[in-house]
Design an enzyme around this catalytic site. Structure first.
Site, PDB file in Angstrom:
ATOM      1  N   TYR A   1      -2.791   0.799  10.790  1.00  0.00           N
ATOM      2  CA  TYR A   1      -2.495   0.362   8.911  1.00  0.00           C
ATOM      3  C   TYR A   1      -0.834   0.854   8.558  1.00  0.00           C
ATOM      4  O   TYR A   1      -0.144  -0.220   7.789  1.00  0.00           O
ATOM      5  CB  TYR A   1      -3.313   0.746   7.889  1.00  0.00           C
ATOM      6  CG  TYR A   1      -3.185   0.079   6.767  1.00  0.00           C
ATOM      7  CD1 TYR A   1      -3.986  -0.874   6.429  1.00  0.00           C
ATOM      8  CD2 TYR A   1      -3.021   0.878   5.446  1.00  0.00           C
ATOM      9  CE1 TYR A   1      -4.131  -1.602   5.514  1.00  0.00           C
ATOM     10  CE2 TYR A   1      -3.601   0.766   4.742  1.00  0.00           C
ATOM     11  CZ  TYR A   1      -4.362  -0.375   3.878  1.00  0.00           C
ATOM     12  OH  TYR A   1      -4.110  -1.173   3.227  1.00  0.00           O
TER      13      TYR A   1
ATOM     14  N   SER B   1       0.713  -1.596   0.040  1.00  0.00           N
ATOM     15  CA  SER B   1       0.333  -0.094  -0.393  1.00  0.00           C
ATOM     16  C   SER B   1       0.676   1.179  -0.148  1.00  0.00           C
ATOM     17  O   SER B   1       2.389   0.959   0.452  1.00  0.00           O
ATOM     18  CB  SER B   1      -0.826  -0.416   1.400  1.00  0.00           C
ATOM     19  OG  SER B   1      -1.350   1.163   1.337  1.00  0.00           O
TER      20      SER B   1
HETATM   21  C1  8X3 Z   1      -5.662   1.409   0.914  1.00  0.00           C
HETATM   22  C2  8X3 Z   1      -4.196   3.096   0.723  1.00  0.00           C
HETATM   23  O1  8X3 Z   1      -4.447   5.904   1.635  1.00  0.00           O
HETATM   24  O2  8X3 Z   1      -6.243   3.878   2.510  1.00  0.00           O
HETATM   25  O3  8X3 Z   1      -3.959   0.717   1.118  1.00  0.00           O
HETATM   26  O4  8X3 Z   1      -4.158   4.133   2.963  1.00  0.00           O
HETATM   27  S1  8X3 Z   1      -4.556   3.779   2.540  1.00  0.00           S
END
Ligand code: 8X3
Length: 263
Positions: A163, A150
């Site tokens: 994340y 990502s």
């Molecule tokens: C998803 C992109 O920018 O929402 O992997 O983290 S973001």
């Protein structure tokens, strides 16, 4: 995305060192979004595709649509991953796609359980499946691991804590694997998409549709097919060509939180 397979009846021909016969690709998280689109794109490119995911009903639909084989798979469960590996006659390509985000809370107040889920699915899930399938990939004579990272693996952003940490972990795993496999017949690639219109944000915001839609409002994000197309391109380069890392953004996005919006 899930249209019938119209590609060649036979897989890509064996290159130097490759085991003959149809090449087999395993795609995790293949019941929807990028995983489903990738499974279908690889089927069109001539791979026999094994689709893994937890949601059996949805997975069976996608597998039927692209002519692949559905296998119940929970990447957070070692027995489930081991069963996948044991059931494969061969594996030439692994696409580590399973994962996701939960919440967008500041570090000061984020739930440890959300972080744990993200770490389990993204990092340890990728580790488990990669470890389990690596013997098959090496034995194929021309194996490849493509991991869906990502933009969050490259850039921290406010609210991205768990994340960001998980995807940075995935990126570290992928780069270390590339180093450790030097000299082995296995390529390693990490593809880092930015904004992609899938259920990603709906899951992240626990079903809050308005909040999920706001992520893409006024912009033209990538689609799952855009990412799948890139995976298929990486997977069909000649065996000596390793696309190491690839950042894939919509024209409307220049970094994690810089998005051009109209209206
Ligand atoms: C998803 C992109 O920018 O929402 O992997 O983290 S973001």
């Amino acid at each position: 995305m899930t249209g019938p397979v119209t590609g060649p009846e036979t897989g890509p021909g064996p290159g130097p060192g490759q085991v003959a016969g149809r090449r087999v690709a395993v795609v995790t998280g293949a019941s929807s979004g990028i995983g489903a689109a990738t499974a279908c794109a690889l089927a069109r490119a001539g791979f026999d595709v094994v689709l893994g995911a937890r949601r059996a009903d949805k997975l069976a639909e996608v597998a039927a649509a692209c002519g692949g084989t559905a296998v119940a798979l929970d990447v957070t469960d070692q027995d489930s991953v081991d069963a996948l590996a044991a059931g494969l006659g061969r594996c030439d390509l692994l696409v580590n796609n399973a994962g996701g985000a939960l919440g967008a809370d500041p570090v000061a107040s984020a739930a440890v359980e959300d972080w744990r889920w993200m770490y389990e699915t993204n990092v340890l899930g990728t580790l488990r499946v990669t470890q389990a399938l690596l013997p098959h990939l090496v034995a194929s004579g021309d194996g490849q691991v493509i991991t869906i990272g990502s933009v969050a693996a490259r850039e921290p952003y406010g609210g991205g804590g768990g994340y960001n940490a998980a995807k940075h972990g995935v990126a570290a795993l992928s780069r270390v694997l590339r180093i450790e496999l030097l000299g082995q017949p296995v390529r390693v690639c990490q593809i880092d998409p930015g904004m992609v219109r899938t259920d990603f944000s709906l899951v992240r915001f626990r079903g809050d549709r308005a909040r999920a839609d706001a992520v893409y409002a006024g912009a033209r994000p990538l689609t799952a097919d855009d990412v799948a197309d890139t995976v298929a391109w990486v997977a069909t380069r000649p065996a000596h060509v390793n696309v190491d890392q690839l950042l894939l953004l919509a024209r409307d996005q220049t970094s994690a939180q810089v998005v051009h919006r109209t209206g």
